[in-house]
Write a protein that holds these residues in place. Sequence first.
Motif, PDB file in Angstrom:
ATOM      1  N   GLN A 180      -2.686  11.443   3.360  1.00  0.00           N
ATOM      2  CA  GLN A 180      -2.504  11.074   4.910  1.00  0.00           C
ATOM      3  C   GLN A 180      -3.224  10.236   5.723  1.00  0.00           C
ATOM      4  O   GLN A 180      -2.772   9.655   6.411  1.00  0.00           O
ATOM      5  CB  GLN A 180      -2.111  12.442   5.493  1.00  0.00           C
ATOM      6  N   THR A 181      -4.678  10.228   5.327  1.00  0.00           N
ATOM      7  CA  THR A 181      -5.629   9.471   6.006  1.00  0.00           C
ATOM      8  C   THR A 181      -5.490   7.950   5.517  1.00  0.00           C
ATOM      9  O   THR A 181      -5.200   6.801   6.320  1.00  0.00           O
ATOM     10  CB  THR A 181      -6.980  10.042   5.737  1.00  0.00           C
ATOM     11  N   ILE A 182      -5.269   7.815   4.304  1.00  0.00           N
ATOM     12  CA  ILE A 182      -4.809   6.229   3.748  1.00  0.00           C
ATOM     13  C   ILE A 182      -3.569   5.798   4.418  1.00  0.00           C
ATOM     14  O   ILE A 182      -3.723   4.696   4.990  1.00  0.00           O
ATOM     15  CB  ILE A 182      -4.709   6.428   2.230  1.00  0.00           C
ATOM     16  N   LEU A 183      -2.507   6.609   4.440  1.00  0.00           N
ATOM     17  CA  LEU A 183      -1.582   6.197   4.880  1.00  0.00           C
ATOM     18  C   LEU A 183      -1.484   5.892   6.616  1.00  0.00           C
ATOM     19  O   LEU A 183      -1.156   4.881   7.206  1.00  0.00           O
ATOM     20  CB  LEU A 183      -0.331   6.923   4.867  1.00  0.00           C
ATOM     21  N   GLN A 184      -2.192   6.428   7.262  1.00  0.00           N
ATOM     22  CA  GLN A 184      -2.398   6.440   8.719  1.00  0.00           C
ATOM     23  C   GLN A 184      -3.264   5.146   9.086  1.00  0.00           C
ATOM     24  O   GLN A 184      -2.876   4.393   9.916  1.00  0.00           O
ATOM     25  CB  GLN A 184      -2.823   7.723   9.626  1.00  0.00           C
TER      26      GLN A 184
END
Length: 422
Positions: free
Chosen positions: A338-342
């Motif tokens: 999720q951090t990568i995507l955001q």
Amino acid sequence: MTKNDPYAALRIKEFNIFLLVRFALIFGWSMQFVVIEWQVYTITKDPLALGIIGACEFIPAFLMAPFAGHIVDQREKRNLFIQTIAAFSLISFGLFWLTTKTIEDSWSTDTVLYSIYFLVFFGGLLRAFFSPTIFSLVALIVPKKLYPNAATWSSSTWQISRVLGVAFAGFSISWIGVHWSLCIVFGLVVFSLLVVFRIKKKPILNHKIGEPILQSLREGARFVFKTKAILGALTLDMISVLFGGAVALLAVFAEDILKVGPRGFGILVAAPSVGAFLTMLITAYIPISKNAGMKLLIAIFGFGICIIVFGLSTSFWLSVLALFFSGVTDGVSMVIRQTILQLKTPDDMRGRVASVNSMFVGSSNELGAFESGITAKLMGTARAVVFGGTMTLITVVTTGIVLPSFRKLDLTKDIEEHEKED
């Protein structure tokens, strides 16, 4: 607010409202999934029927996802979220109605079963909108420098709501039965619909309003496939969920292998979510952005090991322990992904990227349920789970070899850049 404040995102009022809405929805959705799985297996005694539930949700979710992403990028996010929740309330009420005594006495088992499949199919269509809408809305509620912290709390809320939802479902089936359990689900959805109005409307950041849909979809797909960090993270999670997910077969393990009934079923389903939730709480205090690629590979490899142990186990508490640690490793994976995507997704493309994520990962939950049902039918339940865990290990090793740049992925610089922007 200090730089390493673990509660930074929670200091934003609208984010807390968003978390409350997400908690109620995921609690209800998770509870509904467990109750319906139990009901379907009770009336069919066929693990393939559980796989069909997964297929009924996967097919529309997968096919609609690209178009949903385009629509989300073109529309105001708060109102779209409201419309999606309202439609979900119709599904939850429909399932509640299908389990009334009047319907059970007057309809045949096949008619009830096919009606459940139809509502699950309708839910798959909505599922395509939930992920990109939520992903885009969070980015409009919190500043960019808080994306990692917000991703941790959002994912933690998702996990704890699943923990309580699936655990409560197991006990609820035993205490008040399937029908009134589904009534609780309907009430939770209505509650979330009322609360979400407290979030203000958000601006549409897409500067290409009215862009032709095919051109929009090509641009979104091109971005995902050229961004190796996103592509690697999605591929790893997709394969691990597709082959390593044992949740779809837990009703079979509870009934026929471990013989622990509905309460044991609830514990089994809740165990991985408990592990994931505890891990996510820890990551709020100990950021895992440094060496994120290698940490993700290690986490998913550990997940595969846990799934194999679960498949081989004939002890209830060893099975619970294996599922708990599968959740621990899955929690690390979810926060990093999720951090990568955001961090890597531009504001005007969040809906489309989240839709690709839904196709890769979200829909693979349902496809994984179908795959599990098929393999369980062909090779037996326990062997099917061990096979899935083994495929997960092979995928991790292959990804680490084929994408060496992913092994070296570090998100620290991205976070520092966003802090300068804000």
